[in-house]
Design an enzyme around this catalytic site. Structure first.
Site, mmCIF file in Angstrom:
data_model
loop_
_atom_site.group_PDB
_atom_site.id
_atom_site.type_symbol
_atom_site.label_atom_id
_atom_site.label_comp_id
_atom_site.label_asym_id
_atom_site.label_seq_id
_atom_site.Cartn_x
_atom_site.Cartn_y
_atom_site.Cartn_z
ATOM 1 N N CYS A 12 13.783 10.868 6.640
ATOM 2 C CA CYS A 12 13.599 10.399 8.026
ATOM 3 C C CYS A 12 14.845 10.650 8.862
ATOM 4 O O CYS A 12 14.757 10.995 10.028
ATOM 5 C CB CYS A 12 13.237 8.926 8.029
ATOM 6 N N GLU A 17 9.707 16.214 14.964
ATOM 7 C CA GLU A 17 10.106 15.985 13.578
ATOM 8 C C GLU A 17 9.302 16.927 12.674
ATOM 9 O O GLU A 17 8.075 16.895 12.672
ATOM 10 C CB GLU A 17 9.832 14.537 13.176
ATOM 11 N N LYS A 59 0.854 -1.193 0.000
ATOM 12 C CA LYS A 59 0.000 0.000 0.000
ATOM 13 C C LYS A 59 0.886 1.238 0.000
ATOM 14 O O LYS A 59 1.514 1.583 1.001
ATOM 15 C CB LYS A 59 -0.931 0.041 1.222
ATOM 16 N N GLY A 65 7.072 4.963 8.052
ATOM 17 C CA GLY A 65 6.233 6.158 8.156
ATOM 18 C C GLY A 65 6.425 6.799 9.515
ATOM 19 O O GLY A 65 7.449 6.600 10.170
ATOM 20 N N SER A 66 5.434 7.544 9.941
ATOM 21 C CA SER A 66 5.579 8.308 11.183
ATOM 22 C C SER A 66 5.492 7.400 12.408
ATOM 23 O O SER A 66 4.896 6.315 12.358
ATOM 24 C CB SER A 66 4.480 9.368 11.249
ATOM 25 N N THR A 67 6.046 7.867 13.494
ATOM 26 C CA THR A 67 5.994 7.117 14.749
ATOM 27 C C THR A 67 4.548 6.945 15.207
ATOM 28 O O THR A 67 4.166 5.872 15.698
ATOM 29 C CB THR A 67 6.847 7.853 15.807
ATOM 30 N N GLU A 76 9.904 1.275 10.619
ATOM 31 C CA GLU A 76 10.930 2.289 10.330
ATOM 32 C C GLU A 76 10.231 3.629 10.462
ATOM 33 O O GLU A 76 9.447 4.008 9.593
ATOM 34 C CB GLU A 76 11.455 2.135 8.897
ATOM 35 N N GLY A 114 3.094 4.207 13.236
ATOM 36 C CA GLY A 114 3.787 2.978 13.636
ATOM 37 C C GLY A 114 3.159 2.389 14.896
ATOM 38 O O GLY A 114 2.948 1.181 15.004
#
Ligand code: NAD
Length: 496
Positions: A302, A399, A191, A244-246, A267, A249
């Site tokens: 990142c 971030e 995706k 992607g973003s934390t 990641e 995640g």
């Protein structure tokens, strides 16, 4: 190719007709609902194509197809040499479509065409080729058991892996996932991010052309909250490979717990420190690398070195060099081969970046350079540098994922390490020093998955990449990535 001029690329952009449908079982299909969404070029605001908006039913269908392909053994039981050869062919086909795929990346997410050509494409096909060439050179193990038994430890593919990827390096992030997933014999449902689906959709057909059997690699574009969530919660998906973003995640960890305890590799984000000591071998070179370490790819990286930590005695010299390097960068039309900084991926992200610039100003940081939008229309932000940043400011903690640098100073090594580690993230860090003992001391002390010494953002497919702390876990690249997509199966044979 590299000598094409802006006019050539603009003409190519006019005539390209991107595919926007899903790819399931070797065929391009509309979403079950018939829904599509606009794919917008962030540099111009123009709609490039309609993308199929995959939903839960489409994910169910793709997972069922991937499962059937896996269970049939057509790929999972193919000899590693044959699988590898087809992955190498897939890599070659991507390479031979470099111009088309680079253009899709640029139109999709605004990166300079020269970066797409020099970085995204080579690093994508070389990744697929590397795993293709590696997979028939990996041996299983036999345990040193007592002589009355043999214990075989074999790597077994997991089954169906869902790969969910971001928009900053659309093809490369997809390649980092699908290359080791496929090499290990799994099937995939990929995706892509809703901002950047075109290259993933395009390469799916190249995979089949390369001999990867239909149903093994499926691509379902769609929204994170629907298609991504459905993949995360699916009872028949064995593993999620996420970049992607934390925040998202963490959602995938929840989805796993709420469903079938599928394996999750994450990641996630970063706020990487780049520490420049006064004993750096070449302070100006360090400062120049620090500027590129944040502004490359519009700061949408990142592991961007978004916090430069500089020893007080050289702070002004470093700041000046960073500012002059940033000001010399050419911001503008991503289709211009001379452009070095392109457009931010979309309006939402542009507003987010501008919001952080405002927060830096209002929290008392000193805006030294940039801070605005160049007069180019579209989603552009100038390379921006803040000095006098303190560790508690939002621009030092969060971030931003844009071309915004926070420069902080330190008095000594202990303070540098303390500031560097004062973050929820642990993806990467840089250290610039000519002192060998300090190299070891500081790189040991930094909580980061990757530490660069006297360089920044170096890498190779042979070396693992991934984070500590809330930057995630599991590694992309290198043979270690295979660990995420296989389980060790022990077969105990009694010889007594
Ligand atoms: P994001 O987390 O918003 O989206 C990533 C993917 O997750 C997309 O495909 C999206 O559709 C999907 N998603 C979003 N919401 C979801 C939900 N509720 N449920 C399921 N799926 C969902 O990240 P982004 O904005 O696309 O990318 C930027 C982030 O990616 C940054 O934080 C960056 O640091 C990180 N990143 C990390 C690495 C790395 O290797 N560590 C590499 C590139 C980017």
């Amino acid at each position: 190719m590299l000598d094409s001029n802006i006019q050539d690329w603009r003409e190519a952009a006019q005539v390209i007709s991107p595919e926007g449908r899903m790819f399931i079982d070797g065929t391009y299909l509309d979403a079950e609902s018939g829904k599509t969404f606009d794919n917008v070029n962030p540099a111009t605001g123009e709609i490039t194509c309609q993308i199929a908006e995959g939903g839960t039913g489409d994910i169910d269908r793709a997972v069922a197809v991937a499962r059937r392909a896996f269970d049939s053994g057509v790929w999972s039981k193919m000899s590693p040499s044959d699988r590898g050869a087809r992955l190498v062919r897939f890599a070659d086909l991507i390479e031979s479509h470099t111009r088309e795929l680079a253009l899709l990346e640029t139109l999709d997410m605004g990166k300079p065409i020269s970066d797409a050509l020099s970085t995204d494409l080579p690093l994508s096909h070389s990744c697929l080729r590397w795993y293709g060439q590696a997979i028939d050179k990996i041996y299983d193990e036999i345990a040193p058991t007592p002589g009355s038994a043999v214990s075989l430890m074999r790597r077994a593919p997991l089954g169906v892996v869902g790969a969910v990827v971001p928009w900053n390096f659309p093809l490369m992030m997809a390649a980092w996932k699908i290359a080791p997933i496929l090499a290990a014999g799994n099937s995939v449902v990929l995706k892509p991010a809703e901002q950047s689906s075109m290259s993933a959709i395009r390469i799916a057909a190249l995979a089949v052309e390369a001999g990867i059997p239909e149903g093994v690699l499926n691509v379902v574009p769609g929204m994170g909250e629907t298609a991504g969530r459905a993949l995360g919660l699916h009872m028949d998906v064995d593993c999620i490979a996420f970049t992607g973003s934390t925040a998202v995640g963490k959602l995938f960890m929840q989805y796993s717990g709420q469903s079938n305890l599928k394996r999750v590799g994450l990641e996630c984000g970063g706020k990487s420190p780049n520490i420049i000591f006064a004993d750096a071998p070449d302070v100006d070179a360090a400062a120049e690398a620090a500027a590129w370490g944040i502004f490359y790819n519009q700061g949408e990286v990142c592991n961007a070195g978004s916090r430069v930590l500089v020893e007080e005695s050289i702070a002004e010299q470093v700041l000046e060099k960073i500012v002059t390097t940033g000001r010399a960068m050419r911001v503008g039309d991503p289709l211009d081969p001379e452009t070095q900084i392109g457009a931010i991926v979309d309006k939402t992200q542009t507003d987010r970046v501008l919001g952080y610039i405002e927060s830096g100003r209002s929290q008392g940081a000193r805006l030294v350079s940039g801070g605005g939008q160049p007069d180019a229309g579209g989603c552009f932000v100038e390379p921006t540098v803040f000095a006098d940043v303190s560790p508690d400011m939002r621009i030092a903690k969060e971030e931003i994922f844009g071309p915004v640098l926070s420069v902080l100073t330190f008095k000594d090594e202990a303070e540098a390490i303390k500031i560097a580690n004062d973050t929820i993230y642990g993806l990467a860090a840089g250290v610039w020093t000519g002192d060998l003992n300090r190299t070891f001391r500081v790189s040991e002390a930094l909580h980061a998955g990757v530490v660069w010494v006297n360089c920044f953002d170096h890498g190779h497919i042979s070396s693992p990449f991934g984070g500590f702390k809330q930057s995630g876990f599991g590694r992309d690249k290198s043979l270690h990535a295979i660990d995420k997509y296989t389980d060790i199966k022990t077969t105990w044979i009694n010889l007594g």
